[in-house]
Write a protein that holds these residues in place. Sequence first.
Motif, PDB file in Angstrom:
ATOM      1  N   ILE A 140     -10.512  65.531   4.371  1.00 16.44           N
ATOM      2  CA  ILE A 140      -9.193  66.158   4.193  1.00 16.44           C
ATOM      3  C   ILE A 140      -8.915  67.134   5.332  1.00 16.44           C
ATOM      4  CG2 ILE A 140      -7.836  67.660   2.689  1.00 16.44           C
ATOM      5  CD1 ILE A 140      -9.425  66.380   0.313  1.00 16.44           C
ATOM      6  N   LYS A 141      -9.920  67.925   5.699  1.00 12.76           N
ATOM      7  CA  LYS A 141      -9.767  68.868   6.807  1.00 12.76           C
ATOM      8  C   LYS A 141      -9.652  68.136   8.134  1.00 12.76           C
ATOM      9  CE  LYS A 141     -12.303  72.604   4.505  1.00 12.76           C
ATOM     10  NZ  LYS A 141     -13.510  73.472   4.553  1.00 12.76           N
ATOM     11  N   GLY A 148     -12.979  72.768  13.761  1.00 13.63           N
ATOM     12  CA  GLY A 148     -14.356  72.449  13.414  1.00 13.63           C
ATOM     13  C   GLY A 148     -14.527  71.103  12.745  1.00 13.63           C
ATOM     14  N   TYR A 149     -13.429  70.507  12.284  1.00 17.20           N
ATOM     15  CA  TYR A 149     -13.512  69.220  11.573  1.00 17.20           C
ATOM     16  C   TYR A 149     -12.716  68.106  12.257  1.00 17.20           C
ATOM     17  CZ  TYR A 149     -15.645  71.900   7.832  1.00 17.20           C
ATOM     18  OH  TYR A 149     -16.502  72.706   7.116  1.00 17.20           O
ATOM     19  N   ASN A 206     -20.832  63.784  16.893  1.00 23.16           N
ATOM     20  CA  ASN A 206     -20.480  65.184  16.739  1.00 23.16           C
ATOM     21  C   ASN A 206     -21.694  65.927  16.165  1.00 23.16           C
ATOM     22  OD1 ASN A 206     -19.512  67.690  15.975  1.00 23.16           O
ATOM     23  ND2 ASN A 206     -17.736  66.909  14.873  1.00 23.16           N
ATOM     24  N   PRO A 207     -22.311  66.833  16.902  1.00 23.26           N
ATOM     25  CA  PRO A 207     -23.523  67.522  16.408  1.00 23.26           C
ATOM     26  C   PRO A 207     -23.310  68.241  15.081  1.00 23.26           C
ATOM     27  CG  PRO A 207     -23.180  67.954  18.751  1.00 23.26           C
ATOM     28  CD  PRO A 207     -21.945  67.250  18.264  1.00 23.26           C
ATOM     29  N   ALA A 208     -22.080  68.646  14.789  1.00 19.01           N
ATOM     30  CA  ALA A 208     -21.822  69.357  13.534  1.00 19.01           C
ATOM     31  C   ALA A 208     -22.051  68.455  12.326  1.00 19.01           C
ATOM     32  CB  ALA A 208     -20.385  69.889  13.528  1.00 19.01           C
ATOM     33  N   VAL A 209     -21.796  67.165  12.489  1.00 14.22           N
ATOM     34  CA  VAL A 209     -22.021  66.210  11.397  1.00 14.22           C
ATOM     35  C   VAL A 209     -23.514  66.093  11.112  1.00 14.22           C
ATOM     36  CG1 VAL A 209     -21.811  63.802  10.676  1.00 14.22           C
ATOM     37  CG2 VAL A 209     -19.898  64.927  11.832  1.00 14.22           C
ATOM     38  N   LEU A 210     -24.304  65.956  12.164  1.00 20.84           N
ATOM     39  CA  LEU A 210     -25.755  65.851  11.988  1.00 20.84           C
ATOM     40  C   LEU A 210     -26.310  67.108  11.333  1.00 20.84           C
ATOM     41  CD1 LEU A 210     -28.409  64.381  12.387  1.00 20.84           C
ATOM     42  CD2 LEU A 210     -28.504  65.297  14.718  1.00 20.84           C
TER      43      LEU A 210
END
Length: 584
Positions: A140-141, A148-149, A206-210
């Motif tokens: 959703i974001k 960040g998303y 995307n490193p944030a996903v990991l």
Amino acid sequence: MTLQWNLVAGLLWFLSLGSAHKDHHQQQDNENWWRHEVFYQIYPRSFKDSNGDGIGDLNGITSRLEYFVDTGITSIWLSPIFKSPMADFGYDISDYRDIQREYGTLSDFDAMIAKANQLGIKVILDFVPNHSSDEHPWFIKSAKREAGYEEFYVWKDAKVNNDGIRGPPNNWVSVFSGSAWEWHEGRQQYYLRQFTKKQPDLNYRNPAVLQAMDEILLYWLQKGVSGFRVDAVNYVYEDEQLRDEPVSGTTTDDSSVDYLKHIYTRNQPENYALIQHWRQLLDKYAAENSVPARVMMTEAYADLSQLMEFYEDANGVQGSNFPFNFDFITELNADSLAQDFVFYIQRWLTYMPPGHSANWVLGNHDNPRVASRFGVKTVDAMNMISMTLPGIGITYYGEELGMQDYRDISFADTVDQPACDAGPDNYKWISRDPERTPMQWNDEENAGFSTAAQTWLPVHPNYPELNLNAQQEAIRSHYKVYQSLLKLRKSRVLQDGTFAAQAFNRGVFSFKRELKGQPTILTIVNVSNRYQRVDVSDFIDMPNHLTILVVSVFSQYRVGERLKTTEVKLSPYEGLVIQLKPRK
């Protein structure tokens, strides 16, 4: 005094060696507990309903944990239990840290783990990393391009032709047919969804996903789970350039998943690095918290060479503890010859890197049951094969009873989305519902699964005759055969023995497990519909007493009976497990 002190010191030294030896073996057990394990897959919706709503739940599983103790199962693996809109029955997750309401609460989960620990049962969770639900807050974001998303999912601009008509970014096809790209009106871009449109693919570049997924794994590890089965791992990464895939030439239907060769959407090199990363995470957690090894088993339908990479890469970097071996589902069937069984068993053992454990998957929630795929008379023989081969056994709930597919579920009662999409004329052979029907505990209403007026899927009509209670009370039953096999698996020869196999003819094959100082175990199976008579004397290579340890339900033999090596008679689809002792 000096002599006395030397004796005392020597005794203390000897005792310390024994303690160190014991500690070493304890450490080995903690590290390797999974190498000879049987993992029992529970489909939570169908195992046991505790509150009468017609849907299985966590408290239902907790209420039946003693069943596993009685059976000899010490590890259970739960299909997804996380919060989900249930577009794909839990494989579309909207919150990785919460329990789906109809399955219970986090407190129910904690209670299940606590009781399982008391009973010596390890709990494995399904982990679904490739995609989330489109109702997950992340998506959703991301659709709103919130900071960040923005790149949490795989987004791509449309292709616009000369007529100004919008189209998908490339020709990729979904597993469930049609384009693998879904247009999002709000973001004005396509998102990748290799499964249903409710399951957008996460972007692991995307490193944030990991990092987010690492934290989820640690969250459940801290709650006491003993590991994870990683779903559809070979889909996680796609070609970074999003190139069109080549046409396979096997079908002219460009909406079919078989229309393309999936060289850019599956089995990308980055998948292996991801699994190696998670293996390090699990190993580090176990070491830092002084707990037994946390296991990771990976699901990927792929070529053998690709599967072997999940064990370890060319440099010996460790991946999953084991990738699932689906050969008994994808390569073998009711028409397979004895030579086929020997070939595919030996193939896995030959290609598997040294120092690893094989595994044998007979069934799961996506494929017809053993009794329906190989035939109802083969149940015992198939369990004998999987439980006496080297390595790990995987049992789908109800296979220990010989449960069968309920293929005649009406279209009105069908809930599997691909089957619903296929329509009333074509749903029956597409649907996965027939192998997901409720566990058949007894001959009471709804097979003892639920007190509800209607269950989420109909119970198989054969439950009055085919149920656990009846098999526990019978002199011979599939369940009792399965129980005997689990007891036998504890023997040293089945855990550490060598393996050799031979096909005697098109219908009969055998394999033996040998270990110095231990009686040899011989498994012999007739996969044909004919009576067979074989001479096994050359295969066992010495004069032996052949004593039967386990027999099929409909066998002409009895446990403890002796056989002649030169004349072993087998009924159609019969299996035998035999102990060999040299004649004195």
